[in-house]
Design an enzyme around this catalytic site. Structure first.
Site, PDB file in Angstrom:
ATOM      1  N   CYS A 193      -1.637  -1.861 -20.469  1.00 58.20           N
ATOM      2  CA  CYS A 193      -0.211  -2.184 -20.518  1.00 58.20           C
ATOM      3  C   CYS A 193       0.007  -3.699 -20.492  1.00 58.20           C
ATOM      4  O   CYS A 193      -0.871  -4.459 -20.072  1.00 58.20           O
ATOM      5  CB  CYS A 193       0.520  -1.518 -19.354  1.00 58.20           C
ATOM      6  SG  CYS A 193       0.280  -2.328 -17.766  1.00 58.20           S
ATOM      7  N   CYS A 225      -0.648  -5.472 -17.112  1.00 55.29           N
ATOM      8  CA  CYS A 225      -2.073  -5.612 -16.794  1.00 55.29           C
ATOM      9  C   CYS A 225      -2.693  -6.688 -17.673  1.00 55.29           C
ATOM     10  O   CYS A 225      -3.572  -7.430 -17.223  1.00 55.29           O
ATOM     11  CB  CYS A 225      -2.799  -4.282 -16.983  1.00 55.29           C
ATOM     12  SG  CYS A 225      -2.562  -3.154 -15.586  1.00 55.29           S
ATOM     13  N   CYS A 255      -1.190   3.398 -19.115  1.00 54.81           N
ATOM     14  CA  CYS A 255      -2.155   2.300 -19.071  1.00 54.81           C
ATOM     15  C   CYS A 255      -3.494   2.792 -18.523  1.00 54.81           C
ATOM     16  O   CYS A 255      -3.547   3.471 -17.499  1.00 54.81           O
ATOM     17  CB  CYS A 255      -1.605   1.173 -18.209  1.00 54.81           C
ATOM     18  SG  CYS A 255      -2.780  -0.158 -17.940  1.00 54.81           S
ATOM     19  N   ASP A 309       2.704   9.161  45.603  1.00 58.88           N
ATOM     20  CA  ASP A 309       2.456  10.597  45.669  1.00 58.88           C
ATOM     21  C   ASP A 309       3.773  11.350  45.545  1.00 58.88           C
ATOM     22  O   ASP A 309       4.853  10.787  45.748  1.00 58.88           O
ATOM     23  CB  ASP A 309       1.789  10.966  47.000  1.00 58.88           C
ATOM     24  CG  ASP A 309       0.360  10.450  47.070  1.00 58.88           C
ATOM     25  OD1 ASP A 309      -0.237  10.227  45.998  1.00 58.88           O
ATOM     26  OD2 ASP A 309      -0.136  10.251  48.194  1.00 58.88           O
ATOM     27  N   CYS A 356      -4.012   0.505 -14.883  1.00 62.04           N
ATOM     28  CA  CYS A 356      -3.175   0.706 -13.686  1.00 62.04           C
ATOM     29  C   CYS A 356      -2.671   2.149 -13.558  1.00 62.04           C
ATOM     30  O   CYS A 356      -2.021   2.488 -12.572  1.00 62.04           O
ATOM     31  CB  CYS A 356      -2.020  -0.279 -13.660  1.00 62.04           C
ATOM     32  SG  CYS A 356      -0.772  -0.003 -14.923  1.00 62.04           S
TER      33      CYS A 356
END
Ligand SMILES: [Zn+2]
Length: 532
Positions: A21, A24, A112, A347, A115
């Site tokens: 793509c 990228c 793509c 306690d 990616c």
């Protein structure tokens, strides 16, 4: 401005033709300013195609007599201007889409191969809107947020393959490409999505925010991409607790750093093949980091444990200090759960009087976190109105770090108690007066029998700083003590069958027992006192 230059053309052409793509492609060309990534995907694709189209035309015209590079660059710039003009009247776009060689193979419908759609569909406004709807429906109160994403581990394998491909291509031009010359997928994704999130939610993205929105992606179709790495690098893929698969991102990256280039190429296609579908969203999760509330409590009941008293799964008493306080906090902070801690404990039959005992409560995953001091005061009032067994004061929001003050130097602190003592022999006022003169008495305490089931056997030295007596009758007196924190007071009175030495009984040479005990003060000056 279109960010690619002449130098990037071969790489861009190669990647686009193998199914990568535009974003990228920018990453592999080292485009490290944000703006180009943020532009609409369709626009980017069109421009990239146009940019490469000029290259094609040029190549044809260049074939008979290639001009020197300088001139080609000049022509190229003219070419880009020409294309820009074309795209303004729309003709450029059409001609490229009609050109089958690039457009049909690489329309924006193609996923793509690097990616897997992360920088395509998952950067689109529609997707961000979907995430934001989830965030808003989650009901969390937030003024900023941190956004985290988790990508499928095979993305690293595909990234590696694309890198080797581009590196080889650039090698032909005597250029090199290191791993760090590529813009990380996560970075590019951040550059595109952060402004969209901010705009949609109206709050800034802040790495320090306690409110986290995380999106987990998966890509079932290519899950097996990683598997060949295990045979080559078995050491990297050892089964770990809490991990569903050995193919974690960390393990995959580790293996990719070890594997030889030629071995990788033998096992995995460079370029990576094109997938059919984009990633799927496994989870969109919202979570808020814990917030902390501190205060001091008084306990007025001799029938109330500090924490739920459960033996063998059976509840012994219906409530506890911790629940009487935390139930209200959980409701108001809309938290998932809580953790209670305090400076020591008493306690079940011991009251805590005076200024009370410091405590802190961690509220886990709270949906509401912003309160005015007036609202906190009202919350304190609500707790106090709901039970006469406890009272709370100095209730306040504190930081996680501040909790340390409560535990810090706990052993060195002093605590004050008052006890009602019974003696087996008749006593006169003068029989107890000598106790008032004893200062800083060292005692040795073997772990008491009554706590031996949960504490290791040890002998601990403690200091009784001072004592004061008040005579009641022949068999009773009040004893006020200031002691080192961690002293077992009951055992100091009756001796625990000789396990605490000396003790009140041994000092008085008779049998003594304790009937009532109150904590009068816990000398920890945290949390700070508030005005009422
Ligand atoms: Zn991509």
């Amino acid at each position: 401005m279109f960010p690619l230059t002449e130098e990037n053309k071969h790489v861009a052409q190669l990647l686009l033709s193998t199914g990568t793509c535009p974003r990228c492609i920018f990453r592999f060309c080292g485009v490290d300013f944000h703006a180009p990534y943020q532009r609409p995907y369709k626009e980017l694709l069109n421009e990239l195609q146009k940019f490469l189209e000029t290259e094609k035309e040029e190549l044809i015209s260049d074939v008979p007599n290639p001009p020197p590079k300088k001139i080609r660059l000049q022509e190229l710039e003219d070419g880009i201007d020409g294309i820009d003009n074309l795209s303004q009247n729309g003709e450029g776009r059409v001609s490229i889409l009609e050109d089958g060689s690039i457009a049909s193979k690489n329309s924006n419908l193609n996923v793509c191969n690097v990616c897997l759609g992360i920088l395509q569909e998952f950067c689109e406004k529609e997707f961000i809107k979907k995430v934001c709807q989830k965030v808003e429906a989650s009901g969390f109160e937030f003024t900023n947020l941190v956004f985290s994403v988790s990508f499928p581990p095979q993305l690293s394998v595909r990234e590696h393959a694309a890198w080797l491909l581009v590196k080889q291509e650039m090698g032909k031009q005597n250029l090199s490409l290191g791993r760090n010359d590529i813009v990380q997928l996560k970075e590019a994704y951040k550059w595109i999505t952060h402004p969209l999130f901010s705009e949609e939610l109206g709050v800034p993205i802040d790495g320090k925010s306690l409110f986290e929105v995380s999106v987990i992606f998966a890509h079932p179709e290519t899950v097996e991409d990683c598997h060949f790495l295990r045979a080559i690098c078995p050491d990297c893929f050892k089964p770990a607790k809490n991990k569903q698969s050995v193919f974690t991102r960390m393990a995959v990256v580790k293996a990719l750093n070890k594997i030889k280039e030629e071995d990788f190429r033998k096992q995995f296609p460079c370029p990576p093949n094109s997938p059919k579908a984009v990633c799927t969203v496994l989870e969109i999760e919202c979570a808020h980091g814990a917030v902390f509330v501190a205060g001091r409590y008084n306990k007025y009941s001799r029938n109330l444990p500090q924490t739920p008293w459960i033996i063998d799964g059976e509840r012994k008493l219906e409530s506890s200090v911790e629940e009487l306080i935390s139930d209200h906090l959980l409701a108001v902070f809309k938290a998932e759960s809580f953790n209670f801690s305090s400076s020591g404990r008493e306690d079940v039959d011991v009251r805590t009087l005076g200024n009370g005992r410091p405590f802190a409560i961690e509220l886990v995953n709270p949906h509401r976190v912003h309160f005015t001091s007036q609202e906190i005061k009202e919350l304190q009032q609500k707790i106090n109105n709901s039970s006469n067994k406890i009272q709370v004061r100095d209730l306040q929001l504190v930081t996680r770090e501040a909790i340390g003050h409560m535990k810090e130097g706990e052993e060195e602190k002093t605590k004050s108690y008052s006890a009602l003592i019974w003696t087996n022999k008749a006593i006169q006022k003068k029989d107890i007066e000598f106790l008032n003169d004893i200062k800083d008495l060292k005692i040795d305490q073997k772990t008491p029998l009554r706590v031996l089931h949960r504490r290791p056997l040890a002998v601990r030295t403690r200091i009784i700083h001072s004592m004061e007596t008040r005579y009641v009758d022949e068999h009773h007196f009040h004893l006020y003590l200031k002691t080192q924190a961690g002293t077992y007071i009951k055992e100091f009175v009756h001796g625990d069958f000789g396990r605490t030495k000396p003790n009140i009984g041994s000092l008085m040479n008779m049998t003594a027992d304790i009937l009532e005990l109150d904590v009068e003060s816990v000398d920890v000056d945290w949390p700070p006192a508030l005005d009422d």
